[in-house]
Scaffold this motif. Structure first.
Motif, PDB file in Angstrom:
ATOM      1  N   ASN A 173     -24.420 -13.197  60.741  1.00  0.00           N
ATOM      2  CA  ASN A 173     -24.148 -13.775  59.416  1.00  0.00           C
ATOM      3  C   ASN A 173     -23.021 -13.066  58.677  1.00  0.00           C
TER       4      ASN A 173
ATOM      5  N   VAL B  10     -17.136  -4.970  48.537  1.00  0.00           N
ATOM      6  CA  VAL B  10     -16.755  -6.113  47.686  1.00  0.00           C
ATOM      7  C   VAL B  10     -15.980  -5.604  46.465  1.00  0.00           C
TER       8      VAL B  10
ATOM      9  N   ALA C  59     -12.037 -18.385  47.992  1.00  0.00           N
ATOM     10  CA  ALA C  59     -12.583 -17.073  47.622  1.00  0.00           C
ATOM     11  C   ALA C  59     -11.493 -16.168  47.056  1.00  0.00           C
ATOM     12  N   GLU C  60     -10.312 -16.249  47.650  1.00  0.00           N
ATOM     13  CA  GLU C  60      -9.191 -15.438  47.131  1.00  0.00           C
ATOM     14  C   GLU C  60      -8.839 -15.834  45.708  1.00  0.00           C
TER      15      GLU C  60
ATOM     16  N   TRP D   9     -17.013 -24.513  52.486  1.00  0.00           N
ATOM     17  CA  TRP D   9     -17.704 -24.022  53.684  1.00  0.00           C
ATOM     18  C   TRP D   9     -17.956 -25.152  54.675  1.00  0.00           C
TER      19      TRP D   9
ATOM     20  N   ILE E 296     -26.509 -13.431  53.783  1.00  0.00           N
ATOM     21  CA  ILE E 296     -25.080 -13.205  54.033  1.00  0.00           C
ATOM     22  C   ILE E 296     -24.765 -11.720  54.209  1.00  0.00           C
TER      23      ILE E 296
ATOM     24  N   ALA F  66     -15.983 -14.430  54.768  1.00  0.00           N
ATOM     25  CA  ALA F  66     -15.284 -15.600  54.209  1.00  0.00           C
ATOM     26  C   ALA F  66     -15.228 -15.498  52.692  1.00  0.00           C
ATOM     27  N   ASN F  67     -16.319 -15.015  52.097  1.00  0.00           N
ATOM     28  CA  ASN F  67     -16.335 -14.806  50.645  1.00  0.00           C
ATOM     29  C   ASN F  67     -15.369 -13.710  50.218  1.00  0.00           C
ATOM     30  N   LEU F  68     -15.001 -12.849  51.163  1.00  0.00           N
ATOM     31  CA  LEU F  68     -14.024 -11.805  50.861  1.00  0.00           C
ATOM     32  C   LEU F  68     -12.603 -12.274  51.182  1.00  0.00           C
ATOM     33  N   GLY F  69     -12.479 -13.517  51.625  1.00  0.00           N
ATOM     34  CA  GLY F  69     -11.158 -14.102  51.834  1.00  0.00           C
ATOM     35  C   GLY F  69     -10.624 -13.987  53.253  1.00  0.00           C
TER      36      GLY F  69
ATOM     37  N   MET G 142      -4.838  -8.874  42.777  1.00  0.00           N
ATOM     38  CA  MET G 142      -5.869  -8.745  43.797  1.00  0.00           C
ATOM     39  C   MET G 142      -5.331  -7.967  44.993  1.00  0.00           C
TER      40      MET G 142
ATOM     41  N   PHE H 138     -17.084 -17.698  44.669  1.00  0.00           N
ATOM     42  CA  PHE H 138     -18.051 -16.949  45.479  1.00  0.00           C
ATOM     43  C   PHE H 138     -19.181 -17.902  45.815  1.00  0.00           C
ATOM     44  N   TYR H 139     -19.500 -17.995  47.110  1.00  0.00           N
ATOM     45  CA  TYR H 139     -20.508 -18.942  47.578  1.00  0.00           C
ATOM     46  C   TYR H 139     -21.691 -18.189  48.170  1.00  0.00           C
ATOM     47  N   LEU H 140     -22.844 -18.407  47.590  1.00  0.00           N
ATOM     48  CA  LEU H 140     -24.090 -17.838  48.116  1.00  0.00           C
ATOM     49  C   LEU H 140     -24.854 -18.960  48.797  1.00  0.00           C
ATOM     50  N   PRO H 141     -24.894 -18.999  50.121  1.00  0.00           N
ATOM     51  CA  PRO H 141     -25.647 -20.064  50.793  1.00  0.00           C
ATOM     52  C   PRO H 141     -27.139 -19.787  50.729  1.00  0.00           C
TER      53      PRO H 141
ATOM     54  N   LEU I 230     -13.324 -21.878  52.474  1.00  0.00           N
ATOM     55  CA  LEU I 230     -13.930 -20.846  51.639  1.00  0.00           C
ATOM     56  C   LEU I 230     -13.041 -19.607  51.506  1.00  0.00           C
ATOM     57  N   PRO I 231     -12.443 -19.097  52.601  1.00  0.00           N
ATOM     58  CA  PRO I 231     -11.594 -17.907  52.421  1.00  0.00           C
ATOM     59  C   PRO I 231     -10.458 -18.124  51.417  1.00  0.00           C
ATOM     60  N   LEU I 232      -9.863 -19.310  51.432  1.00  0.00           N
ATOM     61  CA  LEU I 232      -8.765 -19.580  50.493  1.00  0.00           C
ATOM     62  C   LEU I 232      -9.278 -19.705  49.064  1.00  0.00           C
TER      63      LEU I 232
ATOM     64  N   ARG J 120     -12.519  -4.526  47.603  1.00  0.00           N
ATOM     65  CA  ARG J 120     -11.713  -5.670  48.058  1.00  0.00           C
ATOM     66  C   ARG J 120     -11.045  -6.392  46.887  1.00  0.00           C
ATOM     67  N   PHE J 121     -11.804  -6.545  45.811  1.00  0.00           N
ATOM     68  CA  PHE J 121     -11.270  -7.294  44.674  1.00  0.00           C
ATOM     69  C   PHE J 121     -10.927  -6.392  43.493  1.00  0.00           C
TER      70      PHE J 121
END
Lengths: 232, 113
Positions: B72, A102, A76-77, A52, A88, B78-81, B1, A81-84, A72-74, A105-106
């Protein structure tokens, strides 16, 4: 062997070095508590490990791949998983629908209902985050991570604003993820809550990291006692 | 995925709607302000040059991205890619379509340059 490793990270803000040679490792199936005083660089190190923020020096390795400039997007794939330490969830969309996104998505097999039940937010799924308390919002965000079923979870101050009873639910969630093989790093200032959840401790001080293999080892270290816990 | 090119419509639709709103406001301001300032003497037109249209699309995309960050949503996405550039493209999409439509409709009236 660590799943995620932020190696010899250096970072300065406006010429003021925060991290110099900090290394953070997250091991599959284990929870690491990242401790440190205010301004020690915990959040910065976690954000860099998650891709991030960018480090001035050092690299991030995830699953054997070295990233000089991770994003982070790369990551995350690939399962991060990042919780700041800030919200969020989208403030205008009901929590349950965001959890469902979520999951879709996954293609997660996680049961949203049972996760929400275990974190005490089952009755809040139809509400938007704007209508939740701070503690409920934090648990909803942790529910996001549980639904995602990440390979590596980096959570910055997950216990912020939670009561002891809710903290127990969060700890159970972390232990459940770790039991499934997730590598977890958590930070915060709620020492006892962090230590209840953690297998090992990473102490961030002086721009670097001192690792302890267990919570007991950290508690027994005189320097950690004196300079972080404040015990004589 | 499941690799989706854009985020779920739960996030995509509001981003596009907000991009449309920003573009509408920007375009109205750009068309009406000069007209008002000229005392309604100049001929009213919404046509702009190609370069100006490109700038409008870029500004709308940037403002849309700022709005996503303000809410936000960028952290969760971003966490979802999803990368920021994907979100910027989504935010700027209504402006691009709108500018193409205006250029097609006002092609005779558009100034050259």
């Amino acid at each position: 062997m660590p799943l995620l490793e932020a190696d010899t990270i250096g970072k300065a803000y406006r010429g003021r070095p925060v991290l110099t040679t900090a290394s953070l490792r997250a091991y599959p199936g284990a929870v690491t508590a990242l401790c440190g005083r205010n301004g020690a660089g915990k959040s910065t190190l976690l954000a860099i490990a998650a891709g991030w923020r960018q480090a001035d020096t050092g690299v991030v390795r995830f699953d054997g791949v070295t990233w000089v400039r991770p994003s982070l997007p790369l990551l995350a794939e690939r399962g991060v998983f990042y919780l700041p330490d800030r919200a969020i969830l989208s403030p205008a969309i009901p929590v349950g629908r965001q959890l469902a996104v979520v999951r879709r998505r996954f293609r997660s097999a996680a049961d949203v209902g049972s996760i929400a039940e275990s974190l005490g937010i089952a009755s809040r799924l139809d509400l938007t985050p704007l209508r939740l308390s701070g503690g409920e919002t934090r648990r909803a965000e942790i529910a996001l991570a549980c639904v995602r079923r990440p390979r590596c979870l980096l959570a910055d101050e997950p216990y912020r604003g939670t009561s002891p009873l809710d903290a127990e639910a969060i700890t159970r969630a972390f232990r459940g993820l770790a039991a499934d093989g997730c590598a977890i790093v958590i930070t915060g200032h709620e020492v006892e809550m962090l230590f209840d959840a953690a297998d090992s401790v990473a102490w961030c001080a002086g721009g670097t990291i001192c690792e302890f293999p267990s919570v007991a080892a950290a508690r027994e270290d005189w320097r950690f006692q004196r300079e972080y816990l404040g015990e004589v | 995925m499941n690799v989706l090119p854009v985020p779920d419509r739960l996030y995509t639709v509001p981003i596009i709607l907000r991009g449309s709103f920003i573009w509408g406001c920007l375009r109205a301001a750009l068309a009406l302000l000069p007209w008002f300032m000229s005392g309604f003497e100049e001929r009213f037109t919404v046509a702009v040059t190609v370069g100006a249209a490109a700038w409008i699309v870029l500004v709308v995309a940037a403002l849309g991205l700022l709005d996503i960050r303000r809410r936000n949503e960028h952290l969760l996405l971003a966490n979802l890619g999803f990368r920021q550039r994907t979100l910027a493209i989504l935010a700027g999409l209504p402006a691009f379509v709108g500018e193409v439509a205006i250029a097609a409709a006002w092609s005779d009236a558009a100034p050259r340059g």
